[in-house]
Design a protein around this motif. Structure first.
Motif, PDB file in Angstrom:
ATOM      1  N   HIS A 103      37.305  39.591  44.367  1.00 50.45           N
ATOM      2  CA  HIS A 103      37.483  38.199  43.937  1.00 50.45           C
ATOM      3  C   HIS A 103      38.362  37.399  44.898  1.00 50.45           C
ATOM      4  N   CYS A 162      38.771  43.485  48.165  1.00 47.80           N
ATOM      5  CA  CYS A 162      38.934  42.704  46.937  1.00 47.80           C
ATOM      6  C   CYS A 162      37.627  42.004  46.554  1.00 47.80           C
ATOM      7  N   VAL A 195      38.121  37.424  35.685  1.00 46.12           N
ATOM      8  CA  VAL A 195      37.348  36.903  36.806  1.00 46.12           C
ATOM      9  C   VAL A 195      35.926  36.668  36.324  1.00 46.12           C
ATOM     10  N   LYS A 231      39.692  45.107  41.965  1.00 51.57           N
ATOM     11  CA  LYS A 231      40.142  43.949  41.188  1.00 51.57           C
ATOM     12  C   LYS A 231      41.628  44.145  40.920  1.00 51.57           C
ATOM     13  N   LEU A 260      32.674  39.307  36.154  1.00 50.79           N
ATOM     14  CA  LEU A 260      33.050  40.723  36.146  1.00 50.79           C
ATOM     15  C   LEU A 260      33.217  41.216  34.720  1.00 50.79           C
TER      16      LEU A 260
END
Length: 229
Positions: A183, A181, A225, A94, A228
């Protein structure tokens, strides 16, 4: 020839980053500090980072002619790859420097620098939750309580940091970061409450965001996000 390094292990320290910085001033080679426990561990923006015994507190210090853009982002990729390969845990990233496993934060990266005699001491601090107590379950962990596995991981991490950061850094590392990643192509919210679609990072570790068909490059922030931790 691979770089030399000196590793020092402590049962307890205030901060591995602080100790690493001071020990590296005494030596001309790369310094690695590990500790069973930190009493004053910290993360970005000087936030406290709990570092009880059983987890990994690790700092990697070396001298460089200048500061390196995106170093914490790049180091995060090396850590995630090492965990995934040596421990079999599919860790994600992240932006800018959080390690994610099963939608929870299990670690992070803190890079600090000090200017000494026209050069810079760069210290990469890495904290990883291997096994946490029940009252800390708002964070995540790797659910590993095996000393030999931890030592194997530390050895692999040192080797990979030497290769990826010091000896043979890849100019295309950011493309691989985007693959890790958690997101990518999702909506994210910045500290200023603005939202963007996260399109990845560039080769300086900066966020590429999309909004109203426009592309923006963002150098510093924290993200929220959905889903999360």
């Amino acid at each position: 020839m691979p770089s030399e390094f000196n590793r020092i292990h402590y049962e307890e320290v205030t901060s591995t980053n602080d100790v690493c910085k001071e020990e590296h001033k005494k030596s001309s080679i790369i310094t690695v500090i590990t500790a069973d426990k930190q009493t004053r561990g910290r993360g970005r923006n000087n936030k406290a980072w709990a570092s009880p015994k059983g987890n990994i507190s690790f700092s990697f210090g070396y001298t460089c002619s200048g500061l390196i853009d995106g170093l914490s982002v790049k180091a995060g990729l090396t850590v995630a790859k090492t965990i995934s390969k040596s421990l079999g845990r599919p860790v994600k990233l992240k932006w800018p420097n959080d390690l994610i496993f099963q939608s929870k934060k299990i670690g992070g990266i803190l890079v600090e620098a000090e200017n000494v005699k026209e050069k810079f001491i760069l210290v990469i601090g890495i904290g990883i939750n291997f096994s946490i107590v029940p009252e800390e379950t708002h964070w995540g962990d790797l659910d590993i309580d095996d000393y030999k596995l931890k030592e194997k991981f530390i050895s692999e991490l040192i080797k990979n940091l030497l290769k990826d950061i010091v000896d043979d850094p890849s100019p295309d590392w950011h493309r691989e970061w985007n693959e890790f990643c958690v997101h990518l192509n999702q909506e994210v919210e910045l500290e200023n409450n603005e939202t963007y679609i996260f399109k990845g990072v560039n080769n300086l570790g900066r966020m590429i965001g999309e909004k109203s068909s426009q592309t923006y490059v963002i150098s510093e922030s924290s993200l929220k996000v959905k889903g999360l931790y």
